[in-house]
Write an enzyme that holds these catalytic residues in place. Sequence first.
Site, PDB file in Angstrom:
ATOM      1  N   ASP A   6      32.181  34.509  49.884  1.00  0.00           N
ATOM      2  CA  ASP A   6      31.664  33.528  48.934  1.00  0.00           C
ATOM      3  C   ASP A   6      32.789  32.870  48.143  1.00  0.00           C
ATOM      4  O   ASP A   6      32.803  31.655  47.968  1.00  0.00           O
ATOM      5  CB  ASP A   6      30.621  34.169  47.990  1.00  0.00           C
ATOM      6  CG  ASP A   6      31.102  35.472  47.342  1.00  0.00           C
ATOM      7  OD1 ASP A   6      32.244  35.901  47.611  1.00  0.00           O
ATOM      8  OD2 ASP A   6      30.326  36.058  46.564  1.00  0.00           O
ATOM      9  N   ASP A  19      39.302  34.985  44.915  1.00  0.00           N
ATOM     10  CA  ASP A  19      39.796  35.143  43.549  1.00  0.00           C
ATOM     11  C   ASP A  19      41.236  35.658  43.638  1.00  0.00           C
ATOM     12  O   ASP A  19      42.173  34.867  43.772  1.00  0.00           O
ATOM     13  CB  ASP A  19      38.844  36.084  42.792  1.00  0.00           C
ATOM     14  CG  ASP A  19      39.178  36.194  41.319  1.00  0.00           C
ATOM     15  OD1 ASP A  19      40.136  35.549  40.874  1.00  0.00           O
ATOM     16  OD2 ASP A  19      38.491  36.939  40.591  1.00  0.00           O
ATOM     17  N   THR A  20      41.433  36.985  43.630  1.00  0.00           N
ATOM     18  CA  THR A  20      42.806  37.484  43.800  1.00  0.00           C
ATOM     19  C   THR A  20      43.239  37.437  45.261  1.00  0.00           C
ATOM     20  O   THR A  20      44.435  37.480  45.554  1.00  0.00           O
ATOM     21  CB  THR A  20      42.915  38.951  43.329  1.00  0.00           C
ATOM     22  OG1 THR A  20      42.100  39.759  44.183  1.00  0.00           O
ATOM     23  CG2 THR A  20      42.483  39.115  41.893  1.00  0.00           C
ATOM     24  N   GLY A  21      42.270  37.414  46.169  1.00  0.00           N
ATOM     25  CA  GLY A  21      42.584  37.414  47.602  1.00  0.00           C
ATOM     26  C   GLY A  21      42.608  38.804  48.210  1.00  0.00           C
ATOM     27  O   GLY A  21      42.753  38.956  49.422  1.00  0.00           O
ATOM     28  N   THR A  28      40.201  40.996  48.682  1.00  0.00           N
ATOM     29  CA  THR A  28      39.080  41.272  49.596  1.00  0.00           C
ATOM     30  C   THR A  28      39.373  40.707  50.987  1.00  0.00           C
ATOM     31  O   THR A  28      39.262  41.402  51.995  1.00  0.00           O
ATOM     32  CB  THR A  28      37.784  40.650  49.024  1.00  0.00           C
ATOM     33  OG1 THR A  28      37.583  41.163  47.713  1.00  0.00           O
ATOM     34  CG2 THR A  28      36.587  40.949  49.897  1.00  0.00           C
ATOM     35  N   LEU A  29      39.777  39.441  51.033  1.00  0.00           N
ATOM     36  CA  LEU A  29      40.033  38.825  52.342  1.00  0.00           C
ATOM     37  C   LEU A  29      41.221  39.465  53.042  1.00  0.00           C
ATOM     38  O   LEU A  29      41.207  39.643  54.259  1.00  0.00           O
ATOM     39  CB  LEU A  29      40.263  37.321  52.194  1.00  0.00           C
ATOM     40  CG  LEU A  29      39.018  36.468  51.994  1.00  0.00           C
ATOM     41  CD1 LEU A  29      39.382  34.993  51.996  1.00  0.00           C
ATOM     42  CD2 LEU A  29      37.960  36.749  53.055  1.00  0.00           C
ATOM     43  N   LYS A  86      39.029  30.052  43.680  1.00  0.00           N
ATOM     44  CA  LYS A  86      39.326  29.904  42.240  1.00  0.00           C
ATOM     45  C   LYS A  86      40.782  29.562  42.043  1.00  0.00           C
ATOM     46  O   LYS A  86      41.651  30.142  42.708  1.00  0.00           O
ATOM     47  CB  LYS A  86      39.074  31.225  41.512  1.00  0.00           C
ATOM     48  CG  LYS A  86      37.661  31.462  41.180  1.00  0.00           C
ATOM     49  CD  LYS A  86      37.545  32.655  40.225  1.00  0.00           C
ATOM     50  CE  LYS A  86      36.096  33.065  40.162  1.00  0.00           C
ATOM     51  NZ  LYS A  86      35.871  34.151  39.214  1.00  0.00           N
ATOM     52  N   ASP A 104      26.310  36.765  42.300  1.00  0.00           N
ATOM     53  CA  ASP A 104      25.517  37.462  41.287  1.00  0.00           C
ATOM     54  C   ASP A 104      26.314  37.779  40.037  1.00  0.00           C
ATOM     55  O   ASP A 104      27.544  37.737  40.031  1.00  0.00           O
ATOM     56  CB  ASP A 104      25.023  38.796  41.853  1.00  0.00           C
ATOM     57  CG  ASP A 104      26.155  39.829  41.903  1.00  0.00           C
ATOM     58  OD1 ASP A 104      27.214  39.521  42.478  1.00  0.00           O
ATOM     59  OD2 ASP A 104      25.983  40.920  41.333  1.00  0.00           O
ATOM     60  N   ARG A 162      21.354  35.601  42.461  1.00  0.00           N
ATOM     61  CA  ARG A 162      21.751  35.229  43.825  1.00  0.00           C
ATOM     62  C   ARG A 162      20.831  34.160  44.396  1.00  0.00           C
ATOM     63  O   ARG A 162      21.202  33.403  45.271  1.00  0.00           O
ATOM     64  CB  ARG A 162      21.704  36.445  44.761  1.00  0.00           C
ATOM     65  CG  ARG A 162      22.714  37.532  44.434  1.00  0.00           C
ATOM     66  CD  ARG A 162      22.783  38.523  45.585  1.00  0.00           C
ATOM     67  NE  ARG A 162      23.413  39.772  45.205  1.00  0.00           N
ATOM     68  CZ  ARG A 162      24.729  39.984  45.157  1.00  0.00           C
ATOM     69  NH1 ARG A 162      25.560  39.010  45.476  1.00  0.00           N
ATOM     70  NH2 ARG A 162      25.222  41.139  44.802  1.00  0.00           N
TER      71      ARG A 162
HETATM   72  P1  XMP Z   1      39.074  38.959  45.271  1.00  0.00           P
HETATM   73  O1  XMP Z   1      39.726  39.138  43.931  1.00  0.00           O
HETATM   74  O2  XMP Z   1      39.207  40.170  46.130  1.00  0.00           O
HETATM   75  O3  XMP Z   1      37.564  38.817  44.906  1.00  0.00           O
HETATM   76  O4  XMP Z   1      39.538  37.687  45.955  1.00  0.00           O
HETATM   77  C1  XMP Z   1      36.639  38.260  45.759  1.00  0.00           C
HETATM   78  C2  XMP Z   1      35.279  38.868  45.498  1.00  0.00           C
HETATM   79  O5  XMP Z   1      35.049  38.983  44.107  1.00  0.00           O
HETATM   80  C3  XMP Z   1      33.754  38.541  43.771  1.00  0.00           C
HETATM   81  N1  XMP Z   1      33.888  37.398  42.833  1.00  0.00           N
HETATM   82  C4  XMP Z   1      32.878  36.804  42.206  1.00  0.00           C
HETATM   83  N2  XMP Z   1      31.548  37.026  42.252  1.00  0.00           N
HETATM   84  N3  XMP Z   1      31.194  35.250  40.731  1.00  0.00           N
HETATM   85  C5  XMP Z   1      30.707  36.246  41.507  1.00  0.00           C
HETATM   86  O6  XMP Z   1      29.502  36.422  41.558  1.00  0.00           O
HETATM   87  C6  XMP Z   1      32.510  34.964  40.623  1.00  0.00           C
HETATM   88  O7  XMP Z   1      32.910  34.052  39.894  1.00  0.00           O
HETATM   89  C7  XMP Z   1      33.395  35.796  41.405  1.00  0.00           C
HETATM   90  N4  XMP Z   1      34.740  35.811  41.551  1.00  0.00           N
HETATM   91  C8  XMP Z   1      35.011  36.796  42.448  1.00  0.00           C
HETATM   92  C9  XMP Z   1      33.095  38.152  45.051  1.00  0.00           C
HETATM   93  O8  XMP Z   1      32.295  39.247  45.454  1.00  0.00           O
HETATM   94  C10 XMP Z   1      34.199  37.967  46.038  1.00  0.00           C
HETATM   95  O9  XMP Z   1      33.814  38.387  47.322  1.00  0.00           O
END
Ligand code: XMP
Length: 193
Positions: free
Chosen positions: A110, A113-115, A117-118, A141, A170, A176
Amino acid sequence: MDESSLISHEAYGPDIAGVLIPRHRIASRLDELAGRITETYPEGELTILAALTGSLIFLSDLIRRLPLRLRVDVVRVSSYPHQATASRESRVLIAPAGDLPGRHVLIIDDILDTGKTLELIRGLVLAAGAASARTCVLMSKRRDDLPARVAADFVGFDIEDQFVVGYGLDYGDLYRNLPDICLLRELAGGNGR
Ligand code: XMP
C-alpha cells in the site's frame, strides 16, 4: 477547484479530517500504472505478491487491469503494530505459499515509508530463486530524512510524510473500507512520529 473537495468525508465519521486522494484519481492512476506494468512484462507472465493487509483493495483493483497470465500470492509482514503511526522493525508473519523459483514477481504494497517492509519481502523473493523481483506501491511517503531509502519500481502517488487511511489502509484496524485515501483528524499535518 481541488478535486478532493468534491467528495464529502462527513459520512466517514468525526475522526476523518479530509480526503487526500479521491477515488476517481485513484482509478485513473491505476489505469496508468497497469499500462506501465503490462509493458514491463512482454513475456506476459507475472506473479503478484501482495503484502497483507493494507494492499488488499489496491491489489484487487490493480489485477483486474492487468491482461497477463497472472498468479497471486500473499505475504504478511508486521510493521505498524496496533495503533502505532511510525514504522517499526518488520517481521514476516505469513510467508508466500506459492512457487516463486524462476517466476517474475511483482511485490505490491500500500505505502512505502522507511522501505524496510519491501526490502524484507524482496530479499525473501530473491532468496527463493525468482527470475526478477520488482516493487509497486500505491503511495510513497516523502522521507527526506532517509536519503538512502530504496525507491519502488512503480509508484501511484508521492505524498508528504503524513499518516493516511482508507482504500485498504487502517488506523487501529479501522477505516480500510473508506473508498478514498483520507487524513485522520488527530494526525492531520503530521504523522505522530
Ligand atoms: P515501511 O516503513 O516498512 O512501512 O516502508 C510500510 C508499511 O507501514 C504501514 N504504513 C502505513 N499504514 N497509513 C497506514 O495505514 C500510513 O500512513 C502508513 N505508513 C506506513 C503499511 O502497512 C506499509 O505496508
